[in-house]
Design an enzyme around this catalytic site. Sequence first.
Site, PDB file in Angstrom:
ATOM      1  N   GLU A 122       1.630  48.374 -29.339  1.00 49.68           N
ATOM      2  CA  GLU A 122       2.541  49.086 -27.915  1.00 49.68           C
ATOM      3  C   GLU A 122       3.600  48.567 -28.904  1.00 49.68           C
ATOM      4  O   GLU A 122       4.684  48.784 -28.147  1.00 49.68           O
ATOM      5  CB  GLU A 122       2.471  48.765 -26.693  1.00 49.68           C
ATOM      6  CG  GLU A 122       1.049  49.102 -26.290  1.00 49.68           C
ATOM      7  CD  GLU A 122       1.283  49.101 -24.187  1.00 49.68           C
ATOM      8  OE1 GLU A 122       2.633  48.832 -23.792  1.00 49.68           O
ATOM      9  OE2 GLU A 122      -0.650  49.853 -24.209  1.00 49.68           O
ATOM     10  N   ASP A 140      -6.319  48.382 -18.445  1.00 48.16           N
ATOM     11  CA  ASP A 140      -4.900  47.990 -17.922  1.00 48.16           C
ATOM     12  C   ASP A 140      -3.651  48.735 -16.596  1.00 48.16           C
ATOM     13  O   ASP A 140      -3.345  49.369 -15.817  1.00 48.16           O
ATOM     14  CB  ASP A 140      -3.889  49.573 -18.720  1.00 48.16           C
ATOM     15  CG  ASP A 140      -1.790  48.522 -18.646  1.00 48.16           C
ATOM     16  OD1 ASP A 140      -2.077  48.389 -18.167  1.00 48.16           O
ATOM     17  OD2 ASP A 140      -1.800  50.144 -19.270  1.00 48.16           O
ATOM     18  N   GLU A 157       2.047  50.481 -10.971  1.00 48.70           N
ATOM     19  CA  GLU A 157       2.336  50.987 -12.134  1.00 48.70           C
ATOM     20  C   GLU A 157       1.517  52.396 -11.962  1.00 48.70           C
ATOM     21  O   GLU A 157       1.595  53.224 -11.890  1.00 48.70           O
ATOM     22  CB  GLU A 157       2.223  50.507 -13.671  1.00 48.70           C
ATOM     23  CG  GLU A 157       2.012  50.972 -14.589  1.00 48.70           C
ATOM     24  CD  GLU A 157       1.907  51.204 -16.268  1.00 48.70           C
ATOM     25  OE1 GLU A 157       1.752  49.966 -15.704  1.00 48.70           O
ATOM     26  OE2 GLU A 157       2.089  51.771 -16.783  1.00 48.70           O
TER      27      GLU A 157
HETATM   28  C1  GCU Z   1       1.325  49.108 -19.803  1.00 46.72           C
HETATM   29  C2  GCU Z   1       2.250  49.670 -19.343  1.00 46.72           C
HETATM   30  C3  GCU Z   1       3.643  49.401 -20.164  1.00 46.72           C
HETATM   31  C4  GCU Z   1       3.644  47.579 -20.727  1.00 46.72           C
HETATM   32  C5  GCU Z   1       2.303  47.255 -20.813  1.00 46.72           C
HETATM   33  C6  GCU Z   1       2.406  45.712 -20.852  1.00 46.72           C
HETATM   34  O1  GCU Z   1       0.661  49.540 -21.078  1.00 46.72           O
HETATM   35  O2  GCU Z   1       2.631  51.068 -19.354  1.00 46.72           O
HETATM   36  O3  GCU Z   1       4.668  49.719 -20.177  1.00 46.72           O
HETATM   37  O4  GCU Z   1       4.189  47.489 -21.896  1.00 46.72           O
HETATM   38  O5  GCU Z   1       1.028  47.448 -20.209  1.00 46.72           O
HETATM   39  O6  GCU Z   1       1.515  45.476 -20.083  1.00 46.72           O
HETATM   40  O7  GCU Z   1       2.342  44.819 -21.949  1.00 46.72           O
END
Ligand code: GCU
Length: 688
Positions: free
Chosen positions: A306, A378, A406
Site C-alpha cells: 500500500e 484484511d 474497520e
Molecule cells: C487495511 C487498512 C489500512 C491499513 C492496512 C494494513 O488495508 O484499510 O488502513 O493500513 O490494512 O493493515 O496495513
Amino acid sequence: MNDYDDCWLRYDRADADRLDSYRRLCRHAYVAEKSPELSAVRDELRRAIPGLLGEDPHLWQHPPSTAGGFLAIGTPDDMRMVADSVPVDEVERLTDGGFLLRTVEWEGQRCVVVTAPTDRGLVYGTFHLLRLMSVGDPVDDLDVREEPTYANRLLNQWDTPFHRSVERGYGGESIFDWERLPDLRERYEDYARLLASVGINGVVLNNVNTEKPPRPSAGEAFDAFEGWQLLESGRLEAMTGLVSVFRRYGIRTYLSVNFASPMLVGGLDTADPLDDEVREWWREKADEVYDLIPDFGGFLVKADSEGQPGPYDYDRDHVDGANAIAAALDPHNGRLWWRAFVYGSHEDRAVQAYDTFEPLDGEFADNVTVQVKNGPIDFQPREPVSTLFGAMPETDLGLEFQITGEYTGQGVHATYHLPMWEEVFEFDTHADGQGTPVKSLFRGDGEGVVGVGSVGEDDTWTGHYLMQSNLYAFGRTVWDPDRSVEEITDEWVRQTFGADEAVVDAVSEILRDSWEACIDYETGGLGLMHMMYNGEALLENHYDPSPGEWPGYHGVTEDGVGVDRTSGGSGYAPQYRDPVAERYESVETCPEELLLFFHHLPWEHELSDGTTVVQRLYDNLFAGVEEVERLRDLWRTLEGRVDEKRYRHVSERFDEQVAQAKRWRDTLAHYFYDHAGIPDEAGRVPNR
Ligand code: GCU
C-alpha cells in the site's frame, strides 16, 4: 476528575456481602518499594481501594503487626514475609508476567499475598486481585496461579502523528500529543493502566503507514510531521518520558519504522538492505535508540504494501529486508516485527502472503517475527484463517487481530470481536497432525499475538462504550485463549456496568450475538466480503456498502456468485494442509459460512437444506437487520438501569447501526437481484 470514562477500571463499591472480608484483608497493604512498577502498584491501590472498600488504604513499608490482616505485594526476594508464606520455588518457576495470589496465615494474621518472580508479574497480580473484588469474588481463600500463554502480547497503535489521528481508530483524535513531548498527559498513564490491567506487555506507538505516499521528490520537503520522523534524534529524546509511563506498567515500547529510513532520516541515497552504508546506518540508529531507551522492544515494519517502500524496490526479498534491520537490533536483544500483509502480482490477493513468505521459512534471523493477519484478505467480518499459520515452523510468527472495527462498523456499530477471535484460535490447522489449533501456535519466546488498537481522545476511548469490550477481551483472551467467551464477557460487563443481573444478562447477550448479525447484514453470510465503499482518498471510508467497486473479491456475475479459490481456481484452498484443504476444495464439505469464499456457484445452487444460494443471501441480509433491531430493543430494556450518559450514547449508536444495517441489506440485496434476476421468495426485495 477526568472527563473521560474509566472503562472497566471503575472500582465501584463492592457488594455488601463481601465488604467486610475485603476490608479486613486489603485495607492495609504492605507493598515492596524498589521499582517503578511497584510505585504504579501503590498508585493503583490508592485509586481502587477507596472506591471498592469505601475507605482509604493504609500503605505500609513493613508488615503491619496489629492490623489483623493485610495485603502483601512483592517478590519473595523483596519481602521476607512473602518468602515465608508461599512456595518460593513455585514462584520462581513462573514465566515473566506470571503470578500467584494466596490467602495465608502469617504470624496470627490472615493475609492476601500477591507475588511473582518479576515486577511486571506483580502489576498483573494486583490488577487480577482488583478485578476479583470488582466482580464480587471472594478473596478469603485465594489460590490462584496465572501465567500468560504468549510471551508477546502487543498493541499496535496506528497513530499518525501528522494528523494527530489514529488510522482506523474510531475513538477520535490521537491521545498522543507528539508536538508537546516531553510534556506528558495524565491520559497516557490511564492508557497504560488499561493495557496493563489486561496483560498487554508491549505497545507500538505509531502507524504502520509511516509515510503518506507519494513521497516528495528530492529537494521538496514534507509539509508535516509523519511517522517515520519519530526516528529522528530529537523526537527520540522527546519520547523517553512517554516510554517511562508505559514502563511503570510493565509495557515495553516499540516503533513502526519506514523501510526507507536510511534515506528519509539519514539522508543516504539508497535503502538497499544489502548496502554496507545502509546496514551501518541501521546499526547506529539502533544504538542511539537503545542508549536512550535500554528496554526498547524493537521495530515494526510494513514493507512493499500500500505505497510503503520495501526490499522489492531494490530487487531484494523480504528476508534480505528484514534481516538487515534485525541485525541492528540484535546486539540489544531487540526484535523486528515484519508484517506479512503484502500485495503482489496475484489476481487473488488471498494467495499472496503464503506465496511470498512460506518459501522463506527458516531464512529469517532469530530476532525477526513475521506478523500475519488472522485472515488472508484484511480484517473482514469473517475470513477463513490465514494459510501461513503452522506453515512456517522454522520462523517466529505473530498473529495480528483487529481490535478496532474497520470493517465491522467503525466504532458506531456494536460488534464484539471476541467470538471471532475464539473461532480463529480454535481452528485446527493440522500443522502438527490433528489437534493443532491456531491457539497452540505462537508460543515461542519471539512469538505472540498483536492487536490493532482503537483508542482515541473521545470520552469513551473507543468511540462507543460497548466497544471498550474489544480492547478488554483482546488482552484477556491473549493472556489465556482457553478462557471462555462467556467468562471474559461476564467479567467485562460486571466491571463496566456493575452487578445488576438484568444488565449483565442483556449486555452479555448483545455482545455475544452482535458479530453474527454484522456478518449477515454486511455480507449475506456465505463467505462473501470486501463489498464496501473505498472513497476518493486512498483507502478511506470502508463503512458504506458499494459492492460494484471490487467485483474480484466476491465474484458476483450474471451466472453466479463467489470466487473459485480451489486448485482449479486461484489455488488458495490447496495452501492449507489436508484434511483442511480437502474440506474447502469440495463444495459438499466446505462449511456454508465460507462457501462463496472458496467457490463460485450458480445463484440457484442448492444448499444442504434445499434453499438456493441467492435465497440464503437474501434471508441472511434480512435476518441480520432483524437481529440488530432485537439487540437494540434489548438495550432499550436497560433504561434507568444504566446511567443516563452511557444509556443515551449506546441507544443513539444503535439507531445509527440499524439504519446503516438496512442500507447494507438493501444495497446488497438489490445488487444480488440485479445480477441474479431471481426474486426473493418472501417478496422483500423490490423489483427495480
Ligand atoms: C487495511 C487498512 C489500512 C491499513 C492496512 C494494513 O488495508 O484499510 O488502513 O493500513 O490494512 O493493515 O496495513
